[in-house]
Design a protein around this motif. Structure first.
Motif, PDB file in Angstrom:
ATOM      1  N   ASP A   2      -3.256   1.412  12.580  1.00  0.00           N
ATOM      2  CA  ASP A   2      -2.698   0.992  13.868  1.00  0.00           C
ATOM      3  C   ASP A   2      -1.703  -0.150  13.738  1.00  0.00           C
ATOM      4  OD1 ASP A   2      -2.627   1.417  16.716  1.00  0.00           O
ATOM      5  OD2 ASP A   2      -3.494  -0.591  16.875  1.00  0.00           O
ATOM      6  N   SER A   3      -1.898  -1.005  12.743  1.00  0.00           N
ATOM      7  CA  SER A   3      -0.950  -2.113  12.588  1.00  0.00           C
ATOM      8  C   SER A   3       0.437  -1.595  12.219  1.00  0.00           C
ATOM      9  CB  SER A   3      -1.453  -3.084  11.520  1.00  0.00           C
ATOM     10  OG  SER A   3      -1.498  -2.418  10.282  1.00  0.00           O
ATOM     11  N   VAL A   4       0.478  -0.390  11.691  1.00  0.00           N
ATOM     12  CA  VAL A   4       1.758   0.231  11.324  1.00  0.00           C
ATOM     13  C   VAL A   4       2.264   1.117  12.463  1.00  0.00           C
ATOM     14  CG1 VAL A   4       2.841   1.870   9.718  1.00  0.00           C
ATOM     15  CG2 VAL A   4       1.181   0.213   8.868  1.00  0.00           C
ATOM     16  N   THR A   5       1.358   1.909  13.029  1.00  0.00           N
ATOM     17  CA  THR A   5       1.791   2.932  13.991  1.00  0.00           C
ATOM     18  C   THR A   5       1.909   2.413  15.428  1.00  0.00           C
ATOM     19  OG1 THR A   5      -0.474   3.637  14.501  1.00  0.00           O
ATOM     20  CG2 THR A   5       0.602   4.715  12.627  1.00  0.00           C
ATOM     21  N   MET A  22       0.838  -1.205   0.000  1.00  0.00           N
ATOM     22  CA  MET A  22       0.000   0.000   0.000  1.00  0.00           C
ATOM     23  C   MET A  22       0.881   1.267   0.000  1.00  0.00           C
ATOM     24  SD  MET A  22      -2.965   1.086   2.676  1.00  0.00           S
ATOM     25  CE  MET A  22      -1.923   1.375   4.077  1.00  0.00           C
ATOM     26  N   ILE A  23       1.900   1.278   0.860  1.00  0.00           N
ATOM     27  CA  ILE A  23       2.792   2.444   0.908  1.00  0.00           C
ATOM     28  C   ILE A  23       4.012   2.127   0.048  1.00  0.00           C
ATOM     29  CG2 ILE A  23       4.254   3.879   2.415  1.00  0.00           C
ATOM     30  CD1 ILE A  23       1.486   4.230   3.365  1.00  0.00           C
ATOM     31  N   SER A  24       4.245   2.933  -0.994  1.00  0.00           N
ATOM     32  CA  SER A  24       5.399   2.637  -1.836  1.00  0.00           C
ATOM     33  C   SER A  24       6.508   3.676  -1.684  1.00  0.00           C
ATOM     34  CB  SER A  24       4.980   2.524  -3.300  1.00  0.00           C
ATOM     35  OG  SER A  24       4.349   3.698  -3.697  1.00  0.00           O
ATOM     36  N   THR A  25       6.200   4.766  -1.007  1.00  0.00           N
ATOM     37  CA  THR A  25       7.232   5.792  -0.771  1.00  0.00           C
ATOM     38  C   THR A  25       7.168   6.251   0.685  1.00  0.00           C
ATOM     39  OG1 THR A  25       6.933   6.556  -3.045  1.00  0.00           O
ATOM     40  CG2 THR A  25       8.128   8.024  -1.559  1.00  0.00           C
ATOM     41  N   VAL A  26       8.309   6.267   1.339  1.00  0.00           N
ATOM     42  CA  VAL A  26       8.371   6.766   2.721  1.00  0.00           C
ATOM     43  C   VAL A  26       9.378   7.911   2.768  1.00  0.00           C
ATOM     44  CG1 VAL A  26       8.803   6.198   5.150  1.00  0.00           C
ATOM     45  CG2 VAL A  26       7.927   4.427   3.608  1.00  0.00           C
ATOM     46  N   TYR A  27       8.910   9.093   3.149  1.00  0.00           N
ATOM     47  CA  TYR A  27       9.809  10.226   3.367  1.00  0.00           C
ATOM     48  C   TYR A  27      10.162  10.236   4.855  1.00  0.00           C
ATOM     49  CZ  TYR A  27       8.267  11.930  -1.205  1.00  0.00           C
ATOM     50  OH  TYR A  27       7.990  12.045  -2.548  1.00  0.00           O
ATOM     51  N   ILE A  28      11.420  10.466   5.137  1.00  0.00           N
ATOM     52  CA  ILE A  28      11.853  10.433   6.540  1.00  0.00           C
ATOM     53  C   ILE A  28      12.601  11.725   6.866  1.00  0.00           C
ATOM     54  CG2 ILE A  28      13.103   9.117   8.307  1.00  0.00           C
ATOM     55  CD1 ILE A  28      13.005   6.720   6.290  1.00  0.00           C
ATOM     56  N   GLU A  29      12.090  12.431   7.866  1.00  0.00           N
ATOM     57  CA  GLU A  29      12.787  13.660   8.295  1.00  0.00           C
ATOM     58  C   GLU A  29      14.147  13.283   8.860  1.00  0.00           C
ATOM     59  OE1 GLU A  29      10.789  15.952  11.251  1.00  0.00           O
ATOM     60  OE2 GLU A  29       9.490  16.948   9.812  1.00  0.00           O
ATOM     61  N   ASP A  30      15.151  14.111   8.545  1.00  0.00           N
ATOM     62  CA  ASP A  30      16.500  13.809   9.031  1.00  0.00           C
ATOM     63  C   ASP A  30      16.534  13.619  10.549  1.00  0.00           C
ATOM     64  OD1 ASP A  30      17.447  13.945   6.467  1.00  0.00           O
ATOM     65  OD2 ASP A  30      18.060  16.050   6.594  1.00  0.00           O
ATOM     66  N   SER A  31      15.759  14.445  11.277  1.00  0.00           N
ATOM     67  CA  SER A  31      15.833  14.403  12.747  1.00  0.00           C
ATOM     68  C   SER A  31      15.290  13.095  13.344  1.00  0.00           C
ATOM     69  CB  SER A  31      15.078  15.593  13.343  1.00  0.00           C
ATOM     70  OG  SER A  31      13.708  15.452  13.081  1.00  0.00           O
ATOM     71  N   VAL A  32      14.493  12.356  12.577  1.00  0.00           N
ATOM     72  CA  VAL A  32      13.940  11.111  13.150  1.00  0.00           C
ATOM     73  C   VAL A  32      14.498   9.853  12.470  1.00  0.00           C
ATOM     74  CG1 VAL A  32      11.814  12.232  13.937  1.00  0.00           C
ATOM     75  CG2 VAL A  32      11.848  11.108  11.698  1.00  0.00           C
ATOM     76  N   GLN A  33      15.530  10.044  11.641  1.00  0.00           N
ATOM     77  CA  GLN A  33      16.119   8.882  10.948  1.00  0.00           C
ATOM     78  C   GLN A  33      16.510   7.797  11.939  1.00  0.00           C
ATOM     79  OE1 GLN A  33      16.655   8.160   7.735  1.00  0.00           O
ATOM     80  NE2 GLN A  33      16.429  10.078   6.616  1.00  0.00           N
ATOM     81  N   GLN A  34      17.067   8.220  13.079  1.00  0.00           N
ATOM     82  CA  GLN A  34      17.586   7.236  14.050  1.00  0.00           C
ATOM     83  C   GLN A  34      16.571   6.886  15.135  1.00  0.00           C
ATOM     84  OE1 GLN A  34      20.319   5.795  13.160  1.00  0.00           O
ATOM     85  NE2 GLN A  34      20.478   7.303  11.492  1.00  0.00           N
ATOM     86  N   HIS A  35      15.399   7.504  15.109  1.00  0.00           N
ATOM     87  CA  HIS A  35      14.390   7.234  16.148  1.00  0.00           C
ATOM     88  C   HIS A  35      13.981   5.764  16.079  1.00  0.00           C
ATOM     89  CE1 HIS A  35      10.686   7.575  18.492  1.00  0.00           C
ATOM     90  NE2 HIS A  35      11.010   8.816  18.806  1.00  0.00           N
ATOM     91  N   GLU A  36      13.845   5.165  17.251  1.00  0.00           N
ATOM     92  CA  GLU A  36      13.542   3.729  17.316  1.00  0.00           C
ATOM     93  C   GLU A  36      12.253   3.393  16.561  1.00  0.00           C
ATOM     94  OE1 GLU A  36      13.484   2.401  21.380  1.00  0.00           O
ATOM     95  OE2 GLU A  36      12.679   0.439  20.754  1.00  0.00           O
ATOM     96  N   ARG A  37      11.260   4.274  16.718  1.00  0.00           N
ATOM     97  CA  ARG A  37       9.969   4.009  16.056  1.00  0.00           C
ATOM     98  C   ARG A  37      10.128   4.075  14.526  1.00  0.00           C
ATOM     99  NH1 ARG A  37       7.187   6.908  19.531  1.00  0.00           N
ATOM    100  NH2 ARG A  37       6.896   5.155  20.934  1.00  0.00           N
ATOM    101  N   THR A  79      11.678   0.846  13.299  1.00  0.00           N
ATOM    102  CA  THR A  79      10.704  -0.254  13.266  1.00  0.00           C
ATOM    103  C   THR A  79       9.743  -0.073  12.095  1.00  0.00           C
ATOM    104  OG1 THR A  79      10.801  -0.158  15.669  1.00  0.00           O
ATOM    105  CG2 THR A  79       9.060  -1.536  14.728  1.00  0.00           C
ATOM    106  N   LEU A  80       9.304   1.173  11.911  1.00  0.00           N
ATOM    107  CA  LEU A  80       8.317   1.443  10.860  1.00  0.00           C
ATOM    108  C   LEU A  80       8.856   1.156   9.463  1.00  0.00           C
ATOM    109  CD1 LEU A  80       6.779   4.677  12.316  1.00  0.00           C
ATOM    110  CD2 LEU A  80       5.431   2.818  11.378  1.00  0.00           C
ATOM    111  N   VAL A  81      10.082   1.557   9.196  1.00  0.00           N
ATOM    112  CA  VAL A  81      10.584   1.370   7.822  1.00  0.00           C
ATOM    113  C   VAL A  81      10.744  -0.118   7.490  1.00  0.00           C
ATOM    114  CG1 VAL A  81      11.654   3.636   7.563  1.00  0.00           C
ATOM    115  CG2 VAL A  81      13.006   1.769   8.456  1.00  0.00           C
ATOM    116  N   LYS A  82      10.944  -0.922   8.534  1.00  0.00           N
ATOM    117  CA  LYS A  82      11.054  -2.373   8.285  1.00  0.00           C
ATOM    118  C   LYS A  82       9.728  -2.948   7.790  1.00  0.00           C
ATOM    119  CE  LYS A  82      14.753  -3.300  11.513  1.00  0.00           C
ATOM    120  NZ  LYS A  82      14.930  -3.388  12.942  1.00  0.00           N
ATOM    121  N   ARG A  83       8.623  -2.244   8.103  1.00  0.00           N
ATOM    122  CA  ARG A  83       7.303  -2.701   7.656  1.00  0.00           C
ATOM    123  C   ARG A  83       7.142  -2.564   6.137  1.00  0.00           C
ATOM    124  NH1 ARG A  83       2.815  -4.727  10.315  1.00  0.00           N
ATOM    125  NH2 ARG A  83       1.746  -3.670   8.643  1.00  0.00           N
ATOM    126  N   PHE A  84       7.966  -1.696   5.551  1.00  0.00           N
ATOM    127  CA  PHE A  84       7.826  -1.433   4.110  1.00  0.00           C
ATOM    128  C   PHE A  84       9.160  -1.652   3.395  1.00  0.00           C
ATOM    129  CE2 PHE A  84       4.945   1.384   6.480  1.00  0.00           C
ATOM    130  CZ  PHE A  84       3.736   0.867   6.040  1.00  0.00           C
TER     131      PHE A  84
END
Lengths: 283, 334
Positions: free
Chosen positions: B145-148, B1-16, B19-24
């Motif tokens: 919720d299954s993602v977040t 469903m999600i084919s593109t994920v933009y990630i803010e530089d400040s949260v690149q290393q955030h644990e959440r 975990t989230l990017v591994k979902r996609f």
């Protein structure tokens, strides 16, 4: 389409049977016979790329819903020679801004070509970024095209023309032409995807049926025309099979036409039972 | 469903984020400095973007918990909302989000802890009162919720703060997260419902009413408190018959004593928002009814609104006590 070099333009001009627009001399401009495809050859650099976008927008009388595509060559240390890429992030080495062309028709299963970052630099360089590609027009192109058009309709694609093993000095007109020509099938797919989106965006704001016909036969003021447009769109939504022209009295004035249409619409119950059904996401 | 994920530089290393990017794993990951570089630019087209929205992982720096708009409450004096996400996976034609943002991407703020600190801050501000916190204002609380893992993070938090009531506003049947947890008294799972005929026509991508009722039944059976939100009420040819049928189906799925609250209100838009939405969907049946501009709002004609409100109030009070029924309108209009 915005390209820097004549060698990049040539295969595209031939593919879409475009001819030179002889009325302008500032930039070489080419257009196909039905005016759906335009190409401007801007020269090298982001400033001329931005200027060319503005010039072509005026010349082609571009609207917000027209698509813009920058096609060209680029260097890369990570993509092999001849690879076609589409930019998902355009960064300017000399500035602070980034642009993010929409990825609507990209992604797994849809990928027309790999997407990557395009870095725009001010002069030719044999230093390649760690990832993505480097070139000289995309940031100027995006900055200008996203002002004239819609973000979702602006894209940049590049064919890798030089790598650390095949340095920039080895680029010739012939191999630039050949690189673009070799990727024509994929370029055409990107162009077609953009045109589909452009048509969709245009159809959203198209005038309702009978709008022009009514305006030709009766003189509506600007404000009355807006009301007429709204009423006819409501009509299309509620009674697509009923002809509003049949409901209008002969020798009507604009006021009477608007009142008659509104009267019918306000008393027609909205029936949702025959609407189109959309699939459920099930989440 | 999600084919593109933009990630803010400040949260690149955030644990959440990790975990989230591994979902996609198949999605293209693109770094950005701030989500505003990608989200809500003036030249974006919501309708085109809605064809394939991206997920944006970002950090929220301020305004984590805000006072709820007037008329949004269900009985409390202190109502707040917080949005861990902006935008919704569903595509409901009446949704104000279409008019609010020019972008259809989903922004997920991964710094949940800062939202929780802000909720504690509000509780300290009003040390003796019960406070309501609405989570489904800018998004559907459960749809992703299954993602977040929003539920897993926030239900235990609210469990230890009985003065704070959490409303999860949703159309989703994604209730696994809730069913894994022990129900808490201070959480209301509030379902948005319209007659099935309307849902099929204007709530694109949302679960069918039948499925929502099954989810409600399951949650109620497990002991979760249920909210019923008939908001917006939509005027149409068989509205009395269709709403009567809907209420009957709802109270077949849930016992009145399992219902925390019911709210309902007519479809209304601020004028500028209505203009934006109707520009996006000019041939939409939903907006083709007898609507008028009243003050700064666009709504159904006064008598139609009154007729719908009176009818629904009378019907609902056949099932539940009057005290549980609230209207979603500006206080001055009630």
């Amino acid at each position: 389409m915005v390209v820097a070099l004549a060698a990049e333009a040539k295969p595209l001009v031939e593919h879409w049977h475009m001819t030179r627009d002889s009325t302008v001399s500032s930039f070489p401009i080419f257009v196909n016979s039905d005016g759906t495809h335009w190409l401007i050859q801007c020269g090298v650099g982001k400033i001329v790329a931005a200027t060319a976008v503005g010039f072509l927008a005026q010349r082609a009388q571009a609207t917000k819903n027209d698509a813009w595509l920058n096609i060209g060559i680029a260097g890369s240390a990570t993509h092999s020679l001849g690879t076609l890429i589409i930019g998902h992030k355009i960064s300017d080495a000399g500035g602070l801004r980034n642009w993010y062309p929409s990825q609507i028709f990209q992604g797994p299963g849809l990928g027309l070509c790999p997407s990557t970052e395009i870095q725009t630099v001010d002069r030719p360089s044999d230093e390649y970024p760690k990832s993505g590609v480097v070139e000289m027009e995309a940031s100027g192109f995006c900055g200008a095209a996203m002002r004239f058009g819609t973000v979702e309709l602006v894209q940049a694609i590049k064919v890798v023309s030089d790598t650390p093993d095949h340095p920039i000095a080895q680029i010739t007109k012939e191999n630039v032409k050949g690189s673009i020509a070799n990727k024509m099938k994929s370029i055409e797919l990107v162009v077609n995807e953009l045109l589909d989106l452009s048509r969709e965006a245009t159809s959203i704001s198209s005038e309702p049926l009978f709008y022009e016909e009514l305006r030709r036969s009766i003189h509506f003021t600007v404000a009355q025309s807006h009301q007429l447009r709204r009423l006819l769109r409501r009509w299309e939504a509620v009674m697509p099979d009923r002809d509003p022209m049949g409901e209008i009295s002969e020798k009507s004035t604009p006021k009477i036409v608007l009142a008659e249409l509104k009267g019918i619409l306000d008393t027609t119950p909205i029936d949702f039972s025959h609407s189109s059904k959309m699939p459920s996401i099930q989440s | 469903m999600i084919s593109t994920v933009y990630i803010e530089d400040s949260v690149q290393q955030h644990e959440r984020t990790q975990t989230l990017v591994k979902r996609f794993p198949q999605a293209t990951k693109i770094s950005c400095e701030r989500y505003s570089e990608v989200f809500n630019l003036s030249s974006q087209n919501f309708r085109l973007q809605k064809k394939r929205p991206a997920l944006i992982l970002a950090e929220k720096f301020k305004g984590h918990v805000l006072p709820a708009p007037q008329g949004y409450g269900i009985g409390s004096r202190h109502n707040f909302y917080f949005s861990h996400m902006l935008n919704c996976v569903y595509d409901c034609r009446y949704c104000f989000l279409q008019g609010m943002y020019r972008s259809a991407h989903y922004v997920l703020f991964v710094n949940f802890e800062d939202f929780q600190k802000a909720i504690d801050g509000r509780l300290e501000e009003f040390p003796n009162d019960q406070l309501y916190f609405f989570s489904g204002y800018d998004c559907d609380s459960l749809a992703l919720d299954s993602v977040t893992h929003f539920v897993e993070n926030f239900i235990p938090f609210f469990a230890s703060r009985p003065r704070a009531v959490l409303e999860l506003r949703t159309k989703s049947v994604q209730i696994k997260g809730l069913l894994k947890l022990k129900p808490i008294e201070n959480c209301v799972v509030a379902y948005s419902l319209v007659p099935d005929e309307i849902a099929r026509s204007v709530e694109h991508g949302a679960p069918r009413i039948k499925q929502r009722l099954s989810a409600i039944k399951r949650l109620a059976r497990e002991g979760w408190r249920i909210g019923l939100r008939f908001d917006p009420l939509i005027y149409h040819s068989n509205f009395e018959e269709n709403y009567r049928e809907l209420f009957a189906a709802v109270f077949e799925a849930v016992e009145p004593e399992q219902v925390h609250s019911i709210s309902f209100g007519p479809m209304r838009f601020p004028k500028a928002m209505f203009d934006t939405i109707t520009k996006l969907y000019p041939r939409e049946k939903l907006f083709a009814g007898p609507m008028e501009k009243r003050g700064a709002m666009v709504s159904y004609e006064d008598q139609i609104e009154k007729k719908m409100m009176d009818f629904c109030r009378d019907e609902l009070e056949r099932y539940v006590p009057q005290a549980l029924v609230f209207t979603c309108m500006q206080e001055s209009e009630i």
